[in-house]
Enzyme design. Structure first.
Site, short mmCIF file in Angstrom:
data_model
loop_
_atom_site.label_atom_id
_atom_site.label_comp_id
_atom_site.label_asym_id
_atom_site.label_seq_id
_atom_site.Cartn_x
_atom_site.Cartn_y
_atom_site.Cartn_z
N ASP A 30 113.48 82.33 30.53
CA ASP A 30 112.19 82.69 31.10
C ASP A 30 111.28 81.46 30.98
O ASP A 30 110.93 81.06 29.87
CB ASP A 30 111.60 83.88 30.33
CG ASP A 30 110.26 84.34 30.88
OD1 ASP A 30 109.65 83.62 31.70
OD2 ASP A 30 109.80 85.42 30.47
N SER A 109 101.93 78.11 47.40
CA SER A 109 102.00 79.21 48.36
C SER A 109 100.86 79.12 49.35
O SER A 109 99.78 78.59 49.04
CB SER A 109 101.91 80.56 47.63
OG SER A 109 101.76 81.63 48.55
N TYR A 121 96.99 86.25 41.91
CA TYR A 121 98.07 85.40 42.44
C TYR A 121 97.49 84.24 43.24
O TYR A 121 97.87 83.08 43.03
CB TYR A 121 98.99 86.23 43.32
CG TYR A 121 100.15 85.45 43.92
CD1 TYR A 121 101.19 84.99 43.12
CD2 TYR A 121 100.18 85.16 45.28
CE1 TYR A 121 102.25 84.28 43.66
CE2 TYR A 121 101.24 84.45 45.83
CZ TYR A 121 102.27 84.01 45.02
OH TYR A 121 103.31 83.29 45.57
N LYS A 125 97.84 80.18 42.43
CA LYS A 125 98.43 79.24 43.38
C LYS A 125 97.42 78.16 43.78
O LYS A 125 97.79 77.00 43.99
CB LYS A 125 98.94 79.99 44.61
CG LYS A 125 100.19 80.82 44.33
CD LYS A 125 101.32 79.94 43.81
CE LYS A 125 102.60 80.70 43.58
NZ LYS A 125 103.70 79.85 43.07
#
Length: 224
Positions: A30, A109, A121, A125
């Site tokens: 991970d 992204s 998110y 990014k």
């Protein structure tokens, strides 16, 4: 070459698909666990005789909208995206410096600058993209180039958009309208750009965020 993933099975499948599987160094781990990622980079460099470049491509998000997402959701999303990039670069840089320099590519992204849900998110990014421009200047004197690739929504077998294509064709067709040519991005198209940024052909490129989104407008079917 070295790569890691959360599960051992896909790594084994990748190794078995190669003509020379012994040339691939793999570890299941991970990347949001600092010591595991750092150990992986150092072990890969030791096993392979150094590093020629590095790619940070892990990512993801936890939580829903702003009134539902918890502090833990925000922290986990940050670690999955920004934290692992910082540790990968920090651990890789000494190895690349010893080799006289090399490229680092961060997979960001379209959500990093075209807003859509969820905010945690997109914020993570966006931070990756800003980090790239800062690190490119910080590491330039070591001969290390740092760039970002920002994929648009990708049509990956079995994943979200592929399921929509099969289960709700009308919704998928509406989403396709967000793309200039009506087609979603394919993984190999992103991989080709990453390979270019890792190659000597891009030796004059650093500190950029290169979209690979086929002119995508909104990053999700929900629009802006």
């Amino acid at each position: 070459m070295a790569t890691c993933a959360r599960e051992a099975e896909p790594l084994e499948a990748l190794s078995n698909s190669l003509h020379s599987p012994e040339a691939l160094f793999t570890r299941p781990l991970d990347v949001s666990v600092p010591e595991l990622l750092e150990r992986f980079v150092d072990e890969a460099a030791s096993t392979l005789g150094g590093l020629d470049g590095a790619v940070a491509c892990a990512g993801g998000a936890r939580g829903r909208g702003i009134t539902e997402a918890t502090t833990q959701d925000w922290s986990a999303t940050w670690e999955m995206n920004v934290g692992h990039v910082a540790r990968l670069v920090a651990t890789s840089a000494p190895h690349l410096r010893a080799a006289g320099g090399g490229p680092i590519v961060v997979v960001a992204s379209v959500s990093g600058w075209k807003p859509g849900p969820q905010a945690q998110y997109g914020a993570a990014k966006a931070a990756q993209i800003h980090m790239v421009s800062s690190l490119a200047r910080e590491l330039a004197m070591d001969g290390i180039r740092v760039n970002a690739v920002s994929p648009g929504s990708m049509l990956i077998p079995g994943k979200r958009w592929d399921r929509m294509r099969r289960e709700d064709p009308a919704a998928f067709d509406r989403f396709r309208a967000e793309f200039a040519g009506g087609d979603l991005v394919r993984p190999e198209e992103v991989a080709d750009v990453i390979a270019f940024l890792l190659s000597d052909q891009s030796r004059g490129v650093t500190g950029v965020n290169l979209p690979v989104d086929k002119g995508q407008n909104a990053p999700t079917p929900e629009g802006y």
